[in-house]
Design a protein around this motif. Structure first.
Motif, mmCIF file in Angstrom:
data_model
loop_
_atom_site.group_PDB
_atom_site.id
_atom_site.type_symbol
_atom_site.label_atom_id
_atom_site.label_comp_id
_atom_site.label_asym_id
_atom_site.label_seq_id
_atom_site.Cartn_x
_atom_site.Cartn_y
_atom_site.Cartn_z
ATOM 1 N N GLN A 275 0.851 -1.194 0.000
ATOM 2 C CA GLN A 275 0.000 0.000 0.000
ATOM 3 C C GLN A 275 0.877 1.231 0.000
ATOM 4 O OE1 GLN A 275 -2.694 0.087 3.260
ATOM 5 N NE2 GLN A 275 -3.904 -1.623 2.532
ATOM 6 N N TYR B 204 0.141 12.362 -3.147
ATOM 7 C CA TYR B 204 -0.728 13.546 -3.178
ATOM 8 C C TYR B 204 -0.417 14.335 -4.438
ATOM 9 C CZ TYR B 204 -3.261 17.649 -1.490
ATOM 10 O OH TYR B 204 -4.154 18.678 -1.345
ATOM 11 N N ILE C 5 -5.740 12.894 -2.981
ATOM 12 C CA ILE C 5 -4.961 11.779 -2.441
ATOM 13 C C ILE C 5 -5.211 10.550 -3.303
ATOM 14 C CG2 ILE C 5 -4.578 10.280 -0.451
ATOM 15 C CD1 ILE C 5 -5.812 12.582 1.227
ATOM 16 N N ALA D 178 -16.430 10.589 6.864
ATOM 17 C CA ALA D 178 -15.842 9.838 5.747
ATOM 18 C C ALA D 178 -15.978 8.333 5.932
ATOM 19 C CB ALA D 178 -14.376 10.215 5.601
ATOM 20 N N LEU E 114 -10.051 8.869 10.812
ATOM 21 C CA LEU E 114 -9.481 8.167 9.662
ATOM 22 C C LEU E 114 -8.623 7.009 10.152
ATOM 23 C CD1 LEU E 114 -8.190 11.410 7.927
ATOM 24 C CD2 LEU E 114 -10.372 10.278 7.482
ATOM 25 N N ALA F 187 -12.509 4.707 6.395
ATOM 26 C CA ALA F 187 -12.036 5.962 5.783
ATOM 27 C C ALA F 187 -10.555 6.085 6.091
ATOM 28 C CB ALA F 187 -12.787 7.141 6.385
ATOM 29 N N CYS F 188 -9.750 6.287 5.064
ATOM 30 C CA CYS F 188 -8.314 6.318 5.333
ATOM 31 C C CYS F 188 -7.660 7.609 4.849
ATOM 32 C CB CYS F 188 -7.630 5.113 4.711
ATOM 33 S SG CYS F 188 -7.647 5.123 2.939
ATOM 34 N N ALA F 189 -8.431 8.533 4.288
ATOM 35 C CA ALA F 189 -7.811 9.756 3.778
ATOM 36 C C ALA F 189 -8.788 10.918 3.833
ATOM 37 C CB ALA F 189 -7.347 9.548 2.340
ATOM 38 N N ALA F 190 -8.255 12.101 4.095
ATOM 39 C CA ALA F 190 -9.066 13.322 4.052
ATOM 40 C C ALA F 190 -8.139 14.488 3.776
ATOM 41 C CB ALA F 190 -9.816 13.544 5.357
ATOM 42 N N ALA F 191 -8.705 15.549 3.210
ATOM 43 C CA ALA F 191 -7.889 16.707 2.861
ATOM 44 C C ALA F 191 -8.607 17.990 3.237
ATOM 45 C CB ALA F 191 -7.592 16.703 1.366
ATOM 46 N N ALA G 53 -3.296 17.287 3.622
ATOM 47 C CA ALA G 53 -4.002 16.023 3.445
ATOM 48 C C ALA G 53 -3.413 14.994 4.399
ATOM 49 C CB ALA G 53 -3.866 15.535 2.010
ATOM 50 N N VAL G 54 -4.261 14.089 4.860
ATOM 51 C CA VAL G 54 -3.827 13.043 5.783
ATOM 52 C C VAL G 54 -4.253 11.709 5.213
ATOM 53 C CG1 VAL G 54 -4.010 12.132 8.123
ATOM 54 C CG2 VAL G 54 -4.153 14.581 7.725
ATOM 55 N N VAL G 55 -3.363 10.728 5.277
ATOM 56 C CA VAL G 55 -3.729 9.392 4.800
ATOM 57 C C VAL G 55 -3.135 8.353 5.746
ATOM 58 C CG1 VAL G 55 -1.822 9.371 3.149
ATOM 59 C CG2 VAL G 55 -3.710 7.814 2.814
ATOM 60 N N GLU H 279 -2.005 4.589 5.808
ATOM 61 C CA GLU H 279 -1.703 3.432 4.968
ATOM 62 C C GLU H 279 -1.657 2.179 5.827
ATOM 63 O OE1 GLU H 279 1.902 4.322 2.854
ATOM 64 O OE2 GLU H 279 1.082 6.260 2.311
#
Lengths: 359, 125
Positions: free
Chosen positions: A24, A28, A33, A230, B93, B97-101, B108-110, B112
């Motif tokens: 994984q 960006y 993303i 989300a 997250l 949900a694994c990402a938001a901006a 942005a945050v993700v 993994e």
């Protein structure tokens, strides 16, 4: 026996490199993303290759990058800008074909999809610090301007002619409604090529919510609940490999004097679409199609979208705050919470606040 | 005559053990996850987290100001100095949900390593 052991360890190393591994990563690009989840052999090499292609696609279509193809075309209206400036993105992902398809989609949707309204998006400034309702006269001036674009397809196949585009001086090319899908197409094309040499058991790639599903077996894709966190989904699509995109009024918006203004603009009026829909999800044969059709269908509404969806052999899920409509509608529904969209695609509602509606 | 000597059996057992551990490591889901915070398109912070990671706060150098809180394998926008606060509304997250901006702040945050959860392969939005 010791010799056998000496062979054992290199054999394990070799097997390790051949067997698919889960990997994984995220990138960006273009204010979006991209999350990539692959199960493939040579996963590390695949990761670097996919990252390169994501970057190359951004270099071609990011209108805020003055060096990009789109950035250059916008800066020099009515002047042809050569396509394919950033290396080969593989033949079937050729930029000229993207623009040709977009033009066709714009015509087929009766203008519900319009990729030349970048200036209008700038006026509303949905992604900025201070979004505002623009002056009516300013909107009208932009809508009245001649704003199409032309694409010249390559005339030779010798590898030196990649075609070109030019934008009318009243328009600003903005691929926001199709860019995520285009990126999915580029990555899908690369995965197909990769599969000829190394095994890719499965890949799930999300480009800002536009999804590429690659590999065998069925996939489960949740559709995000509008105006919730989300993590909330109101429905699950079960489907084979393919492309899924959603356009939702909840993604970018601002509230002013009790009115919500969202980012999906009606190209006819210049204002946010107000037809009661909050989300449209489209499953199609390519990322560009699913992305473009989700926007166009949001603008058109359920009834007026049917001919467009039929023409492109696409499936769709429309939602307002309470009800869900599907296309094609294979009645009777097995229940009020599940529907068969054909082609191995089924929808199941998972949020009790929603129910399936008929025409 | 014995087909296998004692040390042969020990060696075979050892090799099988190595193979078994290797297969287990490949197949078991990884507990550790990576939280990545992008500012202006570049990685600003990246940290490995697991379910025991204590609560932490991140204040990236962005305008409008944004505060991120994290705990365990989750991270969320705790506060944002803008009127709409869309990023705050995105919630926690790290699972489905694994990402938001936050576009105004270009952040942005993700997370993994996170499964989509709930039997989902992905979420479209």
């Amino acid at each position: 026996m010791v010799l056998a052991a000496l062979f054992f360890i290199p054999a394990m190393v070799k097997i390790n490199s051949i067997l698919p591994r889960t990997r994984q990563f995220s990138v960006y690009e273009m204010d979006t993303i991209v999350t990539v989840n692959t199960r493939a052999a040579k996963a590390e090499k695949l990761e670097s290759s996919l990252k390169i292609r994501i970057g190359m696609t951004a270099r071609a279509i990011d209108r805020f990058d003055p060096e990009s193809t789109v950035g250059q075309a916008n800066a020099m209206p009515r002047k042809s800008v050569r396509l394919h400036q950033f290396g080969s993105l593989d033949a079937s992902a050729d930029e000229a074909k993207w623009y040709d398809t977009i033009k066709q989609l714009q015509a087929d949707s009766g203008g519900a999809l319009d990729c030349t309204l970048g200036q209008l998006s700038n006026l509303w400034n949905f992604g900025g610090n201070a979004p505002k309702v623009p002056d009516k006269a300013e909107i009208q001036k932009l809508l009245n301007a001649k704003r199409g674009f032309e694409v010249n397809l390559p005339t030779q196949t010798d590898g030196n002619d990649y075609g070109s585009i030019f934008v009318e001086d009243g328009g600003t090319l903005d691929l926001g409604a199709v860019g995520k899908g285009i990126t999915c197409d580029v990555l899908a094309q690369y995965l197909r090529g990769w599969t000829a040499y190394h095994k890719v058991a499965r890949a799930v790639i999300s480009v800002g919510g536009s999804i590429l599903l690659y590999g065998g077996g069925a996939f489960n894709v949740g559709i995000r609940t509008p105006n919730a966190t989300a993590a909330d989904t109101f429905a699950t699509l079960t489907m084979p490999a393919g492309f899924v995109s959603t356009s939702g009024s909840y993604e970018r918006y601002f509230d002013l004097d009790g009115v919500r203004y969202h980012h999906i603009l009606d190209p006819k009026t210049g204002y946010p679409v107000q037809n009661g829909l909050v989300s449209v999800t489209v499953i199609a044969d390519s990322g560009l199609l699913s992305d473009a059709l989700s926007t166009a269908c949001f603008v058109l509404g359920y009834e007026r979208s049917k001919p467009l969806l039929e023409k492109y052999n696409a499936k769709a899920v429309f939602a307002n705050e309470q009800h869900v409509w599907v296309y094609p509608q294979n009645l009777p529904y097995p229940s009020r919470v599940s529907a068969d969209l054909g082609g191995g695609v089924t929808l199941e509602l998972t949020d009790l606040r929603y129910s399936l509606a008929e025409d | 005559m014995k087909l296998l000597k004692k040390w042969d059996i020990v060696l075979i057992a050892a090799l099988l053990l190595i193979g078994g551990v290797w297969a287990l490591l490949r197949l078991l889901p990884q507990e550790a996850r990576t939280v990545t915070v992008y500012v202006g398109g570049q990685i600003w912070e990246q940290r490995t987290v697991n379910k025991n990671t204590p609560m932490y706060t991140l204040t990236p150098p962005v305008m409008p100001a944004v505060t991120l809180n994290g705990a365990g394998t989750l991270i969320w926008f705790a506060a944002a100095d803008c009127p709409n606060q869309l990023c705050v509304k995105s919630g926690k997250l790290g699972g489905i949900a694994c990402a938001a901006a936050c576009l105004p702040a270009q952040i942005a945050v993700v997370v993994e390593g996170a499964d989509a959860g709930g039997g989902l392969d992905a979420v479209t939005y």
